[in-house]
Design an enzyme around this catalytic site. Structure first.
Site, PDB file in Angstrom:
ATOM      1  N   ARG A 164       0.955  -1.745   0.479  1.00 20.71           N
ATOM      2  CA  ARG A 164       0.416  -0.046   0.167  1.00 20.71           C
ATOM      3  C   ARG A 164       1.046   1.207  -0.144  1.00 20.71           C
ATOM      4  O   ARG A 164      -0.180   2.351  -0.085  1.00 20.71           O
ATOM      5  CB  ARG A 164      -1.269   0.251   1.228  1.00 20.71           C
ATOM      6  CG  ARG A 164      -1.992  -0.509   0.990  1.00 20.71           C
ATOM      7  CD  ARG A 164      -2.920  -0.711   2.287  1.00 20.71           C
ATOM      8  NE  ARG A 164      -2.380  -1.456   3.386  1.00 20.71           N
ATOM      9  CZ  ARG A 164      -2.460  -2.664   3.824  1.00 20.71           C
ATOM     10  NH1 ARG A 164      -2.987  -3.540   3.164  1.00 20.71           N
ATOM     11  NH2 ARG A 164      -2.253  -2.913   4.992  1.00 20.71           N
TER      12      ARG A 164
ATOM     13  N   GLU B 175       3.364  -6.344  13.109  1.00 19.72           N
ATOM     14  CA  GLU B 175       1.542  -6.802  13.837  1.00 19.72           C
ATOM     15  C   GLU B 175       0.779  -8.232  13.971  1.00 19.72           C
ATOM     16  O   GLU B 175       0.640  -8.253  14.889  1.00 19.72           O
ATOM     17  CB  GLU B 175       0.691  -5.671  14.493  1.00 19.72           C
ATOM     18  CG  GLU B 175      -0.564  -5.556  15.459  1.00 19.72           C
ATOM     19  CD  GLU B 175      -1.627  -4.732  14.146  1.00 19.72           C
ATOM     20  OE1 GLU B 175      -1.107  -4.125  13.388  1.00 19.72           O
ATOM     21  OE2 GLU B 175      -1.922  -3.994  15.456  1.00 19.72           O
TER      22      GLU B 175
END
Ligand code: AMP
Length: 174
Positions: free
Chosen positions: A58, A95
């Site tokens: 992204r 994460e």
């Protein structure tokens, strides 16, 4: 830093794994005025840089648009195994899992000043690995800019500790 209507960043609970609160930027990308507005805001902080680097995937969306807007070269920082030339790699924690990033080392003259762009700052692991890679490639990352950050995950202070010489910018307020 600017604020957006909430509907432009969708919050998707438990994606891609249980416990992750995913920030979906696709509504913003689909809104021509807002997409252009955030690209222009990234472009405003690019003046000290000669190149714009983006982190797959992204980060590419914003970094390549900003490179074209500012007439600067684009440097892709990709997931492992995608770049065909001579590369260096860096493993890092996410994460939600582990990954590694790569950069070509035979293209950009040493010392080139780089603005690095990604969409979301979470724990900061991705950003730190990407800055490490730019430095290992003898480039000069002057700033890292995100569309938005998740302050509760502490990424900003982790980056500042690992790379105190790199400015950190966020385009959108939480
Ligand atoms: P981190 O390394 O933890 O800072 O994670 C940042 C990278 O993972 C960015 O490239 C983001 O695209 C993606 N990411 C991590 N957490 C999220 C989240 N909650 N929502 C959207 N993207 C995320």
């Amino acid at each position: 830093m600017s604020t957006l209507g909430n509907d432009l960043i969708r919050i998707i609970a438990d994606f891609p794994k249980p416990g992750i609160v995913f920030k979906d930027i696709t509504p913003l990308l689909a809104n021509a005025d807002e997409f252009k507005k955030v690209c222009n805001q990234f472009a405003q902080i690019a003046d000290q840089s000669e190149y714009i680097a983006g982190i797959e995937a992204r980060g590419f969306i914003f970094a390549s648009a900003v490179a074209a807007l500012t007439n600067k070269g684009f440097i892709p920082i990709r997931k492992s195994g995608k770049l065909p030339g001579k590369v260096i790699s860096k493993m890092y924690d996410l994460e939600y899992g582990k990954s590694s990033l790569e950069i070509h080392i035979d293209l950009i003259p040493a010392g080139g000043r780089v603005l690095l762009i990604d969409d979301v700052l979470a724990t900061g692991g991705t950003a730190i690995a990407a800055i490490d890679l730019l430095k290992m490639a003898e480039l000069n990352p002057v700033c890292i800019a995100f569309l938005l950050e998740i302050p509760a995950l502490g990424g900003r202070s982790r980056i500042a500790k690992a790379h105190p010489d790199v400015k950190i910018a966020t385009i959108l307020a939480e």
